[in-house]
Design a protein around this motif. Structure first.
Motif, PDB file in Angstrom:
ATOM      1  N   THR A  88       0.834  -1.205   0.000  1.00 34.82           N
ATOM      2  CA  THR A  88       0.000   0.000   0.000  1.00 34.82           C
ATOM      3  C   THR A  88       0.870   1.257   0.000  1.00 34.82           C
ATOM      4  OG1 THR A  88      -1.713  -1.229   1.160  1.00 34.82           O
ATOM      5  CG2 THR A  88      -1.899   1.163   1.210  1.00 34.82           C
ATOM      6  N   SER A  94      -7.946   0.177   2.485  1.00 34.79           N
ATOM      7  CA  SER A  94      -6.902   0.962   3.154  1.00 34.79           C
ATOM      8  C   SER A  94      -6.428   2.145   2.314  1.00 34.79           C
ATOM      9  CB  SER A  94      -5.724   0.077   3.567  1.00 34.79           C
ATOM     10  OG  SER A  94      -5.510  -0.942   2.644  1.00 34.79           O
ATOM     11  N   ASP A 121      -3.162  -1.250  -5.831  1.00 38.21           N
ATOM     12  CA  ASP A 121      -2.743  -1.876  -4.580  1.00 38.21           C
ATOM     13  C   ASP A 121      -3.579  -3.141  -4.374  1.00 38.21           C
ATOM     14  OD1 ASP A 121      -1.661  -2.258  -2.018  1.00 38.21           O
ATOM     15  OD2 ASP A 121      -3.314  -1.134  -1.098  1.00 38.21           O
TER      16      ASP A 121
HETATM   17 MG   LIG Z   1      -1.831  -3.057   2.060  1.00 39.11          MG
END
Ligand SMILES: [Mg+2]
Ligand SMILES: Nc1ncnc2c1ncn2[C@@H]1O[C@H](COP(=O)(O)OP(=O)(O)OP(=O)(O)O)[C@@H](O)[C@H]1O
Length: 257
Positions: free
Chosen positions: A34, A69, A111
């Protein structure tokens, strides 16, 4: 000149598309997917050619994990400091084609979540991703990818999973890939012993990699909570070094697209 253009075109997976799709993928959680996806999108967005008018950003960051996220991080960033558009799918398939085929988009950085729940008995040549929402979402992005970025750490805890990701997931799909070493600790590994070990491990396998690692800095650890991107880091001291590491990844990535 003609030869080199032809060679480049021939190596592109999707020559008809304007956008290049980069997928950050590594089976093991916590290697930095990420962090790398968001910050390379930021570097690409800050380096994008500016064109007049209200056209959308040429760079889009996409997160496919159920926790979203990427969205939580981007939502905390000041609007004028966010140099890319973003989209989260929370594992839902079928939402990406519009973005990927949009002629105004140039770079799409995706991601992905870790995926430890694979079929350990899957035969070589067959897809070990198995049946799950995450597996379906991963298959969708892998089908669209021009390039995969695979993070690995100097600590050997991520090495087997990096190899699995490359040998079992990327190579069978003929997806070009680039490894990036993340979390080299310049304070603890002063002699670069651990760093040299991971470089040797990668080079023994002939995997392409970014020359130098992304160093481990506290400023990155707080970036999610603080809603910061490397492109907002100060241009001095450690912050500048921390920013430079991601700029280098973004530049190397560009050379492979
Ligand atoms: Mg991640
Ligand atoms: N270069 C770095 N220096 C310091 N901290 C880092 C660095 N890269 C990542 N981190 C921190 O390590 C943790 C894991 O990073 P990140 O969330 O990007 O990994 P991930 O691969 O996306 O994990 P997951 O598979 O769980 O989604 C985070 O707390 C992040 O802030």
């Amino acid at each position: 000149m003609t030869t080199s253009t032809a060679a480049t075109a021939a190596t592109r997976r999707f020559p008809e598309r304007e956008a290049r799709v980069v997928v950050v993928v590594q089976q093991k959680g916590g290697a930095g997917k990420t962090t790398i996806a968001i910050n390379t999108a930021a570097c690409a967005g800050r380096s994008a050619v500016q064109s007049p008018g209200d056209s959308p950003s040429p760079v889009v960051a996409i997160g496919i994990d159920v926790q979203a996220s990427l969205e939580k991080w981007c939502a905390g960033v000041r609007e004028d400091a966010l140099p890319f558009d973003y989209l989260v799918t929370k594992g839902k398939v079928g939402l990406l084609a519009n973005v990927v085929d949009d002629p105004e988009r140039r770079r799409i950085i995706i991601d992905t979540p870790g995926f430890l729940d694979v079929d350990p008995d899957a035969e070589w040549g067959s897809d070990p991703l198995g049946e799950s929402r995450t597996a379906d979402a991963l298959r969708e992005v892998l089908d669209l990818a021009d390039l995969a970025i695979v993070p690995i750490t100097p600590s050997a805890i991520t090495w087997d999973e990096a190899e699995f990701t490359i040998e079992r997931i990327l190579k069978p799909r003929h997806i070009p890939f680039l490894m990036v070493i993340n979390m080299h600790d310049p304070g603890k590994d002063k002699q670069e012993v651990q760093l040299d070990k991971v470089k040797a491990w990668i080079d023994e396998r002939n995997y392409p990699r970014v020359s130098d690692p992304i160093r481990r800095y506290t400023i990155h650890e707080n970036a999610y909570e603080n809603g910061t991107l490397v492109t907002e880091y100060k241009l001095s001291g450690t912050a500048l070094k921390a920013r430079e590491d991601f700029m280098r990844v973004a530049l190397t990535m560009e050379q492979m697209l």
